[in-house]
Design a protein around this motif. Structure first.
Motif, PDB file in Angstrom:
ATOM      1  N   UNK A   1       0.865  -1.177   0.000  1.00 44.08           N
ATOM      2  CA  UNK A   1       0.000   0.000   0.000  1.00 44.08           C
ATOM      3  C   UNK A   1       0.901   1.226   0.000  1.00 44.08           C
ATOM      4  N   UNK A   2       0.820   2.014  -1.053  1.00 41.14           N
ATOM      5  CA  UNK A   2       1.675   3.187  -1.149  1.00 41.14           C
ATOM      6  C   UNK A   2       1.345   3.995  -2.374  1.00 41.14           C
ATOM      7  N   UNK A   3       2.040   5.087  -2.518  1.00 45.57           N
ATOM      8  CA  UNK A   3       1.760   5.985  -3.633  1.00 45.57           C
ATOM      9  C   UNK A   3       2.746   5.734  -4.769  1.00 45.57           C
ATOM     10  N   UNK A   4       2.520   4.647  -5.514  1.00 44.66           N
ATOM     11  CA  UNK A   4       3.323   4.407  -6.695  1.00 44.66           C
ATOM     12  C   UNK A   4       2.546   3.625  -7.735  1.00 44.66           C
ATOM     13  N   UNK A   5       2.970   3.791  -8.987  1.00 40.01           N
ATOM     14  CA  UNK A   5       2.346   3.107 -10.106  1.00 40.01           C
ATOM     15  C   UNK A   5       2.837   1.662 -10.149  1.00 40.01           C
ATOM     16  N   UNK A   6       2.232   0.861 -11.045  1.00 44.40           N
ATOM     17  CA  UNK A   6       2.581  -0.554 -11.140  1.00 44.40           C
ATOM     18  C   UNK A   6       4.057  -0.751 -11.460  1.00 44.40           C
ATOM     19  N   UNK A   7       4.586   0.027 -12.398  1.00 47.41           N
ATOM     20  CA  UNK A   7       5.997  -0.093 -12.758  1.00 47.41           C
ATOM     21  C   UNK A   7       6.876   0.256 -11.571  1.00 47.41           C
ATOM     22  N   UNK A   8       6.460   1.245 -10.788  1.00 46.36           N
ATOM     23  CA  UNK A   8       7.232   1.637  -9.616  1.00 46.36           C
ATOM     24  C   UNK A   8       7.196   0.556  -8.548  1.00 46.36           C
ATOM     25  N   UNK A   9       6.063  -0.121  -8.413  1.00 43.46           N
ATOM     26  CA  UNK A   9       5.981  -1.239  -7.467  1.00 43.46           C
ATOM     27  C   UNK A   9       6.973  -2.328  -7.845  1.00 43.46           C
ATOM     28  N   UNK A  10       7.033  -2.653  -9.143  1.00 46.62           N
ATOM     29  CA  UNK A  10       7.961  -3.675  -9.596  1.00 46.62           C
ATOM     30  C   UNK A  10       9.401  -3.288  -9.295  1.00 46.62           C
TER      31      UNK A  10
END
Length: 296
Positions: free
Chosen positions: A267-276
């Motif tokens: 849970x956080x403020x990032x896009x899918x690419x940023x999560x990866x």
């Protein structure tokens, strides 16, 4: 049927129908072996329904599909009791969850209330309607799809749940390579896959880092992976080991399932690419010991 041979047979069956989805198929089979469920985020028309139908037919299991819409009710998913005038009593009509493989298509188009109707089914393998609990047949596997969150008319999932063929239909020409009982035995075998203590500690260390690590990319994890997520992580690694024809886990199994298992639990403020990228940085930052991983 031997577990690894069974998984190989299913993979080959799927490859006859669905082209270019081998890695997705491997992850799906690892999840099935682990007794988990899968959420795919993709646009319509990329073969998700065909993939789910092919896996169900390959396993000789029942398949059902629910198209989630804003007006879909929980009872449309789980079933409902209605008054039967002939019997002068209430009769329960089973919903589509009473199957083996359920495709929950575009699940984030339904309201949170309807989405939550699947929670008990997925976590406990049962349905409670009007105070009566009914068990679902095993194996029970939910393959849910969702549109990108920015799509108009979609409802985000809560943290707790997280082109057609031009000519003949190849799905009509494949046969089942196993039975539902074989899948139940496979899921039992998955629980027996050996995980070295050092790899268990490695999994725990990765999860702990999700709770305190600040990402080098834009965004960071406001809430890390839970203990339940940790168990799912380990179970998925066991499933991937079976897919890779082994009865013990190696670090590559853990890394292969890290993004699919951990990504939607952050849970956080990032896009899918940023999560990866966030998860990849964790994998690079946590020290990995060197051992004979098959040593019990």
């Amino acid at each position: 049927m031997q577990s690894t041979h069974l998984l190989s047979e299913i993979q080959e069956n799927v490859a006859r129908v669905v082209i270019g989805k081998r890695e997705v198929t491997r992850l799906l089979l690892a999840s099935i072996a682990a007794g988990g469920h899968v959420l795919l985020e993709d646009v319509p028309g990329t073969g998700k329904t065909v993939l789910a139908k092919t896996i169900a037919k390959s396993m000789g299991c029942r398949f059902d599909r629910v198209q989630f819409t804003p007006d879909l009710l929980p009872s449309d998913v789980t079933g409902l009791s209605f008054f039967n005038q002939e019997k002068n009593a209430f009769t329960f009509k089973e919903g589509p969850v009473f199957t083996n493989i359920l495709l929950a298509d575009e699940i984030n188009r339904a309201t949170p209330r309807t989405q939550s109707s699947l929670l008990e089914c997925m976590a406990e393998g049962q349905v409670t309607v009007d105070g009566t609990t009914r068990c679902l047949d095993a194996p029970f596997f939910v393959l849910a799809t969702q549109n990108p969150i920015e799509t108009i008319g979609c409802f985000p999932l809560p943290e707790a749940q997280l082109d057609r063929y031009i000519h003949e239909e190849p799905l009509a020409h494949i046969e089942a390579v196993c039975t539902g009982e074989d899948i139940r035995l496979l899921q039992r075998a998955c629980r027996e896959v050996f995980i070295h203590d050092d790899l268990k500690n490695y999994i725990v260390s990765l999860v702990q880092e999700t709770r305190r690590h600040k990402s080098g990319v834009q965004g960071s994890a406001a809430a890390g992976v839970s203990p339940r997520g940790t168990l799912a992580f380990a179970r998925a690694a066991q499933g991937m080991a079976l897919v890779n024809d082994r009865d013990y886990v190696v670090p590559e199994d853990i890394k292969a399932v890290a993004v699919p298992v951990l990504g939607h639990r952050l849970v956080g403020e990032f896009e899918e690419v940023q999560k990866n990228a966030f998860i990849q940085k964790l994998l690079d930052s946590v020290a990995l010991p060197t051992e004979d991983w098959s040593k019990r």
